[in-house]
Structure formats: C-alpha cells, structure tokens
Motif scaffolding. Structure first.
Motif, PDB file in Angstrom:
ATOM      1  N   SER A  13       0.854  -1.188   0.000  1.00 14.38           N
ATOM      2  CA  SER A  13       0.000   0.000   0.000  1.00 14.38           C
ATOM      3  C   SER A  13       0.891   1.239   0.000  1.00 14.38           C
ATOM      4  CB  SER A  13      -0.898   0.000   1.245  1.00 14.38           C
ATOM      5  OG  SER A  13      -0.122   0.259   2.411  1.00 14.38           O
ATOM      6  N   ALA A  14       0.315   2.353  -0.452  1.00 13.93           N
ATOM      7  CA  ALA A  14       1.048   3.620  -0.450  1.00 13.93           C
ATOM      8  C   ALA A  14       1.493   3.967   0.963  1.00 13.93           C
ATOM      9  CB  ALA A  14       0.169   4.729  -1.041  1.00 13.93           C
ATOM     10  N   GLU A  15       0.654   3.646   1.935  1.00 15.51           N
ATOM     11  CA  GLU A  15       0.978   3.913   3.335  1.00 15.51           C
ATOM     12  C   GLU A  15       2.197   3.097   3.786  1.00 15.51           C
ATOM     13  OE1 GLU A  15      -1.233   2.817   7.393  1.00 15.51           O
ATOM     14  OE2 GLU A  15      -2.394   4.218   6.145  1.00 15.51           O
ATOM     15  N   ASP A  16       2.252   1.810   3.408  1.00 17.18           N
ATOM     16  CA  ASP A  16       3.395   0.956   3.769  1.00 17.18           C
ATOM     17  C   ASP A  16       4.692   1.463   3.140  1.00 17.18           C
ATOM     18  OD1 ASP A  16       1.865  -0.726   5.335  1.00 17.18           O
ATOM     19  OD2 ASP A  16       1.639  -2.273   3.790  1.00 17.18           O
ATOM     20  N   MET A  17       4.616   1.860   1.880  1.00  9.88           N
ATOM     21  CA  MET A  17       5.824   2.349   1.205  1.00  9.88           C
ATOM     22  C   MET A  17       6.309   3.659   1.827  1.00  9.88           C
ATOM     23  SD  MET A  17       5.560   1.284  -2.775  1.00  9.88           S
ATOM     24  CE  MET A  17       3.811   1.219  -3.111  1.00  9.88           C
ATOM     25  N   LYS A  18       5.375   4.523   2.178  1.00  7.57           N
ATOM     26  CA  LYS A  18       5.755   5.779   2.835  1.00  7.57           C
ATOM     27  C   LYS A  18       6.427   5.480   4.176  1.00  7.57           C
ATOM     28  CE  LYS A  18       4.001  10.252   4.490  1.00  7.57           C
ATOM     29  NZ  LYS A  18       5.121  10.389   5.365  1.00  7.57           N
TER      30      LYS A  18
END
Length: 168
Positions: free
Chosen positions: A134-139
């Motif tokens: 997810s974008a959140e995990d990558m951030k």
C-alpha cells in the motif's frame, strides 16, 4: 623472506581473494618482514596496508588491529603473521565488495539519478518486481530509512538498512 616465486598461495586461499591479490599481499607483508621470521610489527602492518591503498582510519581495520594488539600485548609481542594479515585484508575486501554491490542496487532504484530515493522510486521498483504494498506501507518504509527525514533515502541510509539485514 620467501620469494614470491616460491610462495604457495594455495595454502592461504580465502573466499573472495584472488591468487594475484594474495601474491600482492605477500609482497607487501614481506617488505616489512625484514628478519624473514614471518612476523611483522603491527605498526608496520598499518604502513603496509596504506601501501595497498587501505585507509588506516578504516573502522573495521582499526578494530581488527586493536584486537590483534591486545592479544599480542598478552604475550609481550607486537607482531602479526601472514595468516592474520590475510584475515584483516579479507575482512576489508568483503566490506568493500558488499558496499559496492549495495551501491549498484541503489543506482537501480535511483533511476532519475537524484542521489536519493523517494516513495515514487520505491513504487516503481515494487511494480517492476510484481510486489504489492500500500502507499501507506511504502511511505512508512521510506520514512523509517530516511535518517535525515524529508522522505529522501540517501545511499548511506539505504546502505545502513541493508547492511543491518545482511550482516546482523
């Protein structure tokens, strides 16, 4: 001193060190083994390593020489034999090779050649590898790795993360 023509390099073979490198190490070692007894003073080893282009302030080298000095201090000698010399050099070679390999991986991630990685770089690589985050995990991954903050992972940050995982 054993002339390098009679030097039995196979006896000292180590993973990651070529025959030519062993011969070069032996030549450097022999320069300081003036008495031909197979032992050189640790201070002179530092000079020999500098002759091979190894920085005497290198932290790995410094800690190994300190350990050898401490061990030799117990016996009253300050010497290092060729086998110990190779061990110091092998550790340095492995460190250099590992850092070079990680540098290559960093460059693959840093396609835009900015000198740092962002979430966008990570997203692109994950997509190419078929990984789904997810974008959140990558951030979160980038934020944890980016020591200086700002969502930018420098090579030093990247190396620190991978070195911890590869060499715990």
């Amino acid at each position: 001193n054993t002339p390098c023509g009679h030097f039995s390099w196979k006896k000292f073979a180590r993973p990651g060190i070529t025959q030519d490198e062993l011969v070069e190490m032996k030549e450097a070692f022999d320069l300081f083994d003036v008495a031909g007894c197979g032992v050189v003073d640790i201070r002179e080893v530092q000079t020999a390593l500098q002759g091979l282009g190894i920085d005497s302030n290198n932290s790995t080298l410094h800690s190994m020489l300190s350990e050898l000095s401490a061990m030799d201090g117990d016996t009253g000698t300050r010497g290092m034999n060729f086998e110990q010399f190779i061990d110091v050099m092998a550790a340095r070679s492995a460190e250099r090779d590992s850092k070079d390999d990680i540098q290559k991986v960093f460059r693959l991630f840093d396609e835009d050649h900015k000198g740092y990685l962002t979430v966008a770089n990570l997203e692109k690589v994950c997509k190419q590898l078929g990984e789904q985050y997810s974008a959140e995990d990558m951030k979160e991954m980038v934020d944890r790795a980016a020591v200086g903050g700002g969502g930018k992972v420098t090579f030093d940050d990247f190396y620190a993360v991978l070195a911890r995982r590869v060499f715990p």
